[in-house]
Write a protein that holds these residues in place. Structure first.
Motif, PDB file in Angstrom:
ATOM      1  N   ASN A  27      23.003  58.901  30.995  1.00  0.00           N
ATOM      2  CA  ASN A  27      23.299  60.108  30.130  1.00  0.00           C
ATOM      3  C   ASN A  27      22.133  60.774  28.910  1.00  0.00           C
ATOM      4  OD1 ASN A  27      25.782  60.073  31.230  1.00  0.00           O
ATOM      5  ND2 ASN A  27      26.701  58.960  29.400  1.00  0.00           N
TER       6      ASN A  27
ATOM      7  N   ALA B 245      33.648  59.995  36.076  1.00  0.00           N
ATOM      8  CA  ALA B 245      34.528  61.063  35.361  1.00  0.00           C
ATOM      9  C   ALA B 245      33.870  61.016  33.810  1.00  0.00           C
ATOM     10  CB  ALA B 245      35.991  60.472  35.254  1.00  0.00           C
ATOM     11  N   ALA B 246      33.533  59.966  33.274  1.00  0.00           N
ATOM     12  CA  ALA B 246      32.752  59.811  32.024  1.00  0.00           C
ATOM     13  C   ALA B 246      31.563  60.822  31.910  1.00  0.00           C
ATOM     14  CB  ALA B 246      32.542  58.428  31.662  1.00  0.00           C
ATOM     15  N   GLN B 247      30.700  60.544  33.036  1.00  0.00           N
ATOM     16  CA  GLN B 247      29.511  61.470  33.232  1.00  0.00           C
ATOM     17  C   GLN B 247      29.824  62.654  33.430  1.00  0.00           C
ATOM     18  OE1 GLN B 247      26.991  59.789  36.067  1.00  0.00           O
ATOM     19  NE2 GLN B 247      26.539  58.134  34.994  1.00  0.00           N
ATOM     20  N   VAL B 248      30.881  63.379  34.041  1.00  0.00           N
ATOM     21  CA  VAL B 248      31.486  64.715  34.068  1.00  0.00           C
ATOM     22  C   VAL B 248      31.513  65.324  32.693  1.00  0.00           C
ATOM     23  CG1 VAL B 248      33.180  66.063  34.865  1.00  0.00           C
ATOM     24  CG2 VAL B 248      32.231  64.360  36.513  1.00  0.00           C
ATOM     25  N   ASP B 249      32.247  64.332  31.735  1.00  0.00           N
ATOM     26  CA  ASP B 249      32.521  64.985  30.543  1.00  0.00           C
ATOM     27  C   ASP B 249      31.160  64.778  29.554  1.00  0.00           C
ATOM     28  OD1 ASP B 249      35.477  64.705  31.001  1.00  0.00           O
ATOM     29  OD2 ASP B 249      35.462  62.778  30.171  1.00  0.00           O
ATOM     30  N   GLU B 250      30.313  64.214  29.916  1.00  0.00           N
ATOM     31  CA  GLU B 250      29.105  64.176  29.231  1.00  0.00           C
ATOM     32  C   GLU B 250      28.276  65.319  29.560  1.00  0.00           C
ATOM     33  OE1 GLU B 250      25.938  62.887  26.438  1.00  0.00           O
ATOM     34  OE2 GLU B 250      28.184  62.271  26.887  1.00  0.00           O
TER      35      GLU B 250
ATOM     36  N   ASP C  12      29.319  68.129  30.755  1.00  0.00           N
ATOM     37  CA  ASP C  12      30.289  69.288  30.105  1.00  0.00           C
ATOM     38  C   ASP C  12      29.879  69.432  28.609  1.00  0.00           C
ATOM     39  OD1 ASP C  12      31.633  69.747  32.594  1.00  0.00           O
ATOM     40  OD2 ASP C  12      33.391  68.834  31.853  1.00  0.00           O
ATOM     41  N   ALA C  13      29.543  68.580  28.093  1.00  0.00           N
ATOM     42  CA  ALA C  13      28.984  68.286  26.582  1.00  0.00           C
ATOM     43  C   ALA C  13      27.610  68.757  26.477  1.00  0.00           C
ATOM     44  CB  ALA C  13      29.305  67.043  25.893  1.00  0.00           C
TER      45      ALA C  13
ATOM     46  N   ARG D 253      38.551  73.136  39.376  1.00  0.00           N
ATOM     47  CA  ARG D 253      37.762  74.188  38.448  1.00  0.00           C
ATOM     48  C   ARG D 253      37.225  75.154  39.477  1.00  0.00           C
ATOM     49  NH1 ARG D 253      33.831  70.947  34.638  1.00  0.00           N
ATOM     50  NH2 ARG D 253      34.883  69.387  33.956  1.00  0.00           N
TER      51      ARG D 253
END
Length: 195
Positions: A67, A92-97, A99-100, A164
């Motif tokens: 990340n 999934a955690a990297q998808v959120d990261e 996005d951020a 999406r």
């Protein structure tokens, strides 16, 4: 023209080759986490030693390291018109990261391309690559483990991106030019300004 893309698919599906071809066509950088890790391994950096310890076991580098690397890379000036991310996000955690990170820059993804391929074809391709390139991380055991990790952690991300309306699936089997033309045609249907 801008294009902010993620290219996904299991190891051996041709992501690196196709990301480089698309990047040249679109005039944006292809950003491969694998290439960055390999450069660090070859250079013997602290990150390289850490990355090598994971890749030698067929495991992925921890999210916090990946990340931070992606965040730094997406802050560079050459990424302003767009990018093609290869090898990220993987879970999934990297998808959120991601996005951020993109939200901090006031941008969003245009599309997520998934190259699909049969597992037996992938195993054969990766075995050939290991012979040709002499890559230490391409042992039969580590190849099988990475394909399993992809199936467990990364493949489910396609469902989230499909929800999406970002997912574009393209058959990755065939000649390099043939696959490139499929990719361009598929992207043209969803991101017409990009190709």
């Amino acid at each position: 023209m801008t294009a902010r893309l993620v290219i996904m698919g299991p190891q051996g599906a041709g992501k690196g080759t196709q990301a480089a071809r698309l990047a040249e066509r679109l005039g944006v950088p292809a950003i491969s986490t694998g290439d960055i890790f390999r450069a660090n391994i070859k250079g013997g950096t602290e990150l390289g030693v850490l990355a090598q310890s994971y890749s030698a076991r067929g495991e992925l580098v921890p999210d916090e390291v990946t990340n931070a690397m992606v965040r730094d890379r997406l802050a560079q000036a050459d990424v302003e018109p767009g990018f093609i991310l290869d090898g990220y996000p993987r879970n999934a955690a990297q998808v959120d990261e991601l996005d951020a990170i993109l939200g901090e820059h006031g941008v969003t993804l245009d599309a997520v391309v998934e190259l699909t391929a049969d597992r037996d074809e992938l195993l054969a391709r990766l075995a050939r690559r290991a012979e040709i390139e002499g890559r230490e991380d391409d042992t039969p055991e580590s190849i099988a483990r990475r394909l399993d990790i992809y199936a467990e952690q990364t493949a489910p991300l396609t469902t989230a991106y499909a929800a999406r309306d970002l997912l574009v699936q393209v058959d990755g089997i065939g000649g390099i030019d043939e696959v490139t033309e499929r990719l361009v045609a598929a992207l043209g249907a969803v991101v017409p300004d990009a190709v």
